[in-house]
Each structure stands twice: as C-alpha cells, then as structure tokens.
Design an enzyme around this catalytic site. Sequence first.
Site: not given
Length: 701
Positions: A54, A57-58, A139, A141, A143, A162, A199, A251, A315, A339, A435, A438, A453, A458
């Site tokens: 690091d 890199y820094d 692949e 999916k 979330d 999207r 995603e 993807y 796919k 799913k 109800c 009321c 009702c 009301c």
Amino acid sequence: MAAGGARAGGDAPAGGGAPAGGDGDPEQRAAELRRLVEYHAYRYYVLDDPEIGDDVYDALFDELRALEAEHPELVTPDSPTQRVGGEPVSDLVKVRHLEPMLSLANARSAEELRAWVQRMRNHLAREGIEDPRFQFVAEPKIDGLAISLLYRDGIFQRGATRGNGEVGEDVTHNLRTIGALPLRLETERPPALLEVRGEVYMSLPDFAALNERRAQAGLSTFMNPRNSAAGTIRQLDPKLAAERPLSLWCYGIGVTDGLTLESHWEALQWLREHRFPVHPDVRRLATEDDVVAQCQDWERRRGSLEFEIDGVVVKVSQFELQRRLGVVGRDPRWAIAWKFPPTTAVTRLNGIGWNPGKFGDLHPYAMLEPVHVGGVTIKLATLHNEEDLARKDIRPGEDVIVLRAGDVIPQVLSPAPHVAEHADRPPPPRPPERCPVCDTPTVKPEGSVFTRCPNRDCAGRRWQLLTSFAGVMDIDGLGEKLVTLFMDLGWVTTPADLYRLSAELIAQQPGFGEVSARKLVEAIDRSRQQPFGLVLFALGIEEVGQVTGRNLAQRFRTIDALLAAEPEAIEQTPGVGPKMARSIHDQLADPRMRALIEDLRGIGLRFQEEGPPLGEGPLAGRTLVLTGTLPHLTREQATERIIAAGGRVTGSVSRRTDYVVAGESAGSKLARAEQLGVSVLDEDGLLAVLEGEPPHGPRVA
DNA sequence: CGGCCTCGAGTTCC
DNA sequence: CTCGAGGCCG
C-alpha cells in the site's frame, strides 16, 4: 475503499512497481504514473492479488496527484485521481439507454429450466435449426443494481442505472469511485463504442463495516446491502459515495461499435482480458444437466459468498442463436433467471387489521411480530380479501409462515406446521362489525367479497380519495403524509379544498419553508390543466379508472352531457356494460358528487374534452399494438398520440388489430402480425398514419 | 355460454 | 405486481 485513500492489506515488497521519479517530460511521467496506478488498482480490486504494498501504491498515487497539481493541463478525465475528484451534481440526470436493458423470465425449478430449453429447441426447429448445439453460460444473479457503462474510444464516459430498462439515471460520478471499474481500456485499438453491463453491489463485509461505522457515529443504519448500494449510487456527491464501498461484477456487453464477438462467453473473456471484474466462477456449460447441477451448486454456496445472490442467470452463449431466439415482451427468449426459493420465516400473527379503501371496502392485513426475512423486517402484510384470509386459515395468536422472495411484496403463506395439530385453535378472524376508522356499523352486500363501511364521510375513505386524487392529477409532493396532515388540521375534506390551500399557511407548518410551500401550491394549481378524462378518473367514481374516464370524456365531451345521460347512453361507451352504466349513472346522480363537481368546476378544472370525439380522428376505430423500442417515441408517448388520434392501443395481436408498430428488438408480436397478415409500421409509418396519411404499405422495421 | 382480456384498485417499493 | 369483476369475442 476509495482509490488513493489508505488501503487495508499486507505490505508486499514493491515488485515491478515504481521506477524512480524522473526529471524527464512531465507529460510522459504523468501518463506512466496513470498506467501504473491503474494497473496496481486492477491487481488489488479486480484480481485481489496486489503486487506492491500500500505504501508504494500511495507513493505512486501521491506523485501523480502532485504532478497534476503542478501541471493542471495534464489532468485527463480518465486519470485515477479523478475517481473521487468529481464535483457534486445538483440532480440525477435521466438518460436513455442505447438499447433497452431487458428483464429476465424466471424458472423456479429444474423442471421449469428444462422446459425453457425445450421451448428454445421448438422455436429453433420452426426456424429450421434441428440440433442447436447450445452452449450455456451460468452466472450468479447478484442482488444489487444493474448498470450500463459506456466507453467511447476506450475512455469511460457515462454510467447509468437500469431504471425502467429504457431510461435510467446518470450516476457516472459515483461509478468512478469504484476501484474495480476501468476508467480506460488498456488496449492499442479500443472499440469506438462499447457498452458494458454489470451489477453494482455492496459486499457483506463492507456492508457490515459501514453499518458499524454509522452506528458508532450515531447515524441510521441500512436495512440490507441492496438498499445500501442503491442509496449510495444515487448520492449526488461522489465524496459520500466514495466513503461507502461499492463493488462491481460485469456480466456482459451491450451496444458496440468496432468489436466483433461470436458469443457471450467470448464477451466475458474479452472483458476479463480488458481488466473488467468478471466473476471467476462463471461457467460455460454444454448440457441441461450441467446447468441444473451448476444452479444447485450456486444455491448450496449461497450462504458462503461475499455478496447476496437471489438466483442464477443462465444464457445461451452463441449470439447467432440469441438473435434467432429473439425477445418476447421484455424478456429475451435466450436467457432465464433461476430463482432460489424465497426465504421464509415463522412469526406470531398478532392480529388482523382492516383498512377502508376509496369506496369503503375493508381490506384485511396481517399484523405480525416483527421478523427478519430476506434482508428486511416484516411487520405488516396484505391479505387481499376475506376469502383469501379464510383460504389461508390463519388465526390471530398463532404462528404463521411469512415469505419474501427477492423484491416481492411480503406475504403470509399459511399457519406454521406445528399449529395445525392443535385441537383448540383460536377462532378464525371475522371482519369488524364497525368501521375501524369511523365506527359506523359495517355492511356486507350480497355476493360481495368485501365487507364495507357504508359511511361516505368516513375519514379513511376520504383519505384514500384524496391520496388517489393527488396521484391521478399528478400533484408533485402531495403524498400520504401531507394528506394526513391537512386532514388532521381540518384544512381539507374534499379534493376541492386542496385548491384553496394558501402557501402562507402551509409555510407555517413544521417541516415546511416558504419555498416548499409555494412549490406545493404551484403543483396543485398546475393540476387544474389535467384533461377531462383524468378529472373523471380522479373524482372517485367506482368502476371509472384512467381508461374508462378517458372513454367517457371522449364520448360525452362535456360534464353536462354526461350528467344528463341515461344509463342506456352511458352503456354505449367502450368497456361499459349495463351493470357499470347503471352504477356510474347512480353515482353521478348523488348530490355530494354533484356538489363536488360544481365546486371543482368553479375552481377551473377541465370538464370539457379538447381532443377529437370518440369515433373521429385519423385513427378512429383503429386498433394498434406496440412492440419493441421505437427510435424516438417512448411507449407512453406513442400510446398517447395514438389515443389522441382516436385510435386504441392493446396488448396482443389478433385479426382485429389494424396495425402493429414495431421498433427495435420486436418480439413475438411482430412474428404474429406477419403470420396474420396485419400491417406493420415502423415509427415513421406510425407518424404518417397519425397525420392521416394512408400507410405506405406494410413496412417492416 | 364459456373463456379470454381489459380494467380497476390496493399495496409496496424505489 | 396481483387479484377479482365485468365486458366482449368466438
């Protein structure tokens, strides 16, 4: 983990890292530094295999930043220093996708997956392809949020969510902060145009750490990684986004210019070679059995991944086969989402609540002991109607099974298994005798699914009517909360009262300023311009929605003609039969309805149709079906213009269809139109018939 | 007369 | 998005 910030991790010795700083050409040195920083960011973020520590890199990053500070003319948009350097945007800009981002059909079992493959075989057989040698790609999916990344001449130009698939929001400023996202393609001859689809998500460890930080800082915590990612990507200030670590898996490739590939699998390899993060466990598979096994494997691994997945996307890899399989509606035939079964939980049903709707129908809902299911806490769940309630046989005080699949509405499924054996179960819930809002005694009309009702005054019903009115009339900013507030204050009881609200009074309410109060009043004012058909819908006449409202407006032209009409005349309106005609007639005859109409008429709402009468206009009596994406008009705009020209838009092609308007990636409807010999128009053809010109013969888009 | 389709409505989410 | 009801086509 913003690029350039402190990075956690080991201290591997500098590999082939930083050449000694030179006193050579600063432009060359800057280019070299950019290349190095991006390369090592790639090693770190995408490959998870850093070559240098690091600190090294820094040092490289700092040198680049210093050099750019000294020579601002050397700063390029694709410089890694620009990942977090962006200015906050004032608004998220809507952008149209070059090609719609499609959705996916679902399969919930191995059988459904096999049926999908069979459907594809059948479809291809009709095209004369007897033995398609499918190659599948499976692949995870994830979330998260689907996004589209545009590269022009190899430079990252724009990233968008999207959205609804056709129009998304420009979130370029936040996407730049994702370390794994290449800002530039590392290649001699980049394609002129490249759209990468992926995603964006928040990994579970990052999510946990973020919530911990927020909790310690006394901030609210996020419900689940998906919401957290969604909230982050829509931030206006990229600095905030940079503080909330987002991750990315790519993807696929969308629109391209200057890139020739034969298959989805090749596209993934290409992406990998060009430093895009592609999940290492994406597999190419040859048989259905392999696909099923792979899906089941993902399902087993679901709990041990660093991110949440709710299924597997399968796919067909070969683009030639994809092209021949085409698209149905919005779903490509060549892909499917397997799913996972919804996550369920058992919790106590504390009771059943009842809410009156716009017309007094009492709808039951379940009040549950709060329980975590699939990343959210469920406290309430709808129970549609009394029959549904009875069918499920759930009893207050007992345990029930609740479920939530993906982003589906929480549901009460059934009593928990162990309660069914009990001999002395609590009694089944009954609709209330009074109800709940009321306290008026309820009635259950003969043959109705709903207990009602009957009180037209009301407060529950009025609230429903007012919120519905605000929605139908498109009054910006007037939502449920404000309706409640104005009702509680006694300022508003009927929709007409909304137009009498004063900005000065509203501005004195807590949470309001002068500006927001004025904006609200302006929004209410603007709604006076809504067309007659919408006003009829907004009045709250049972049976009259957007479509029937518009049809009544077109047929009767003025409110006086409609008010004077006998049921027999009302019945002449499309979609209205004897039953509805009688009901509409009676509701319009009610003195309260008359009073409301007169009140609104005095306020200046439109009670007269401006468009062509029903049965007139260039497309009078014509039925059109839209399919695919048109180059300029959205589906809504096209529908609007067709209706304005006297035509009708329906969803499916039959012999009664006059024209099919086909755009990009038109699917089965186009095929069916050709089969039935229905005329096909492209956008120009549609514009022509809208102007009353005869169609210039069948024109296939 | 039976089945398909369209419309309306509530709910919940972003 | 899902459900039920009414309308309309075959």
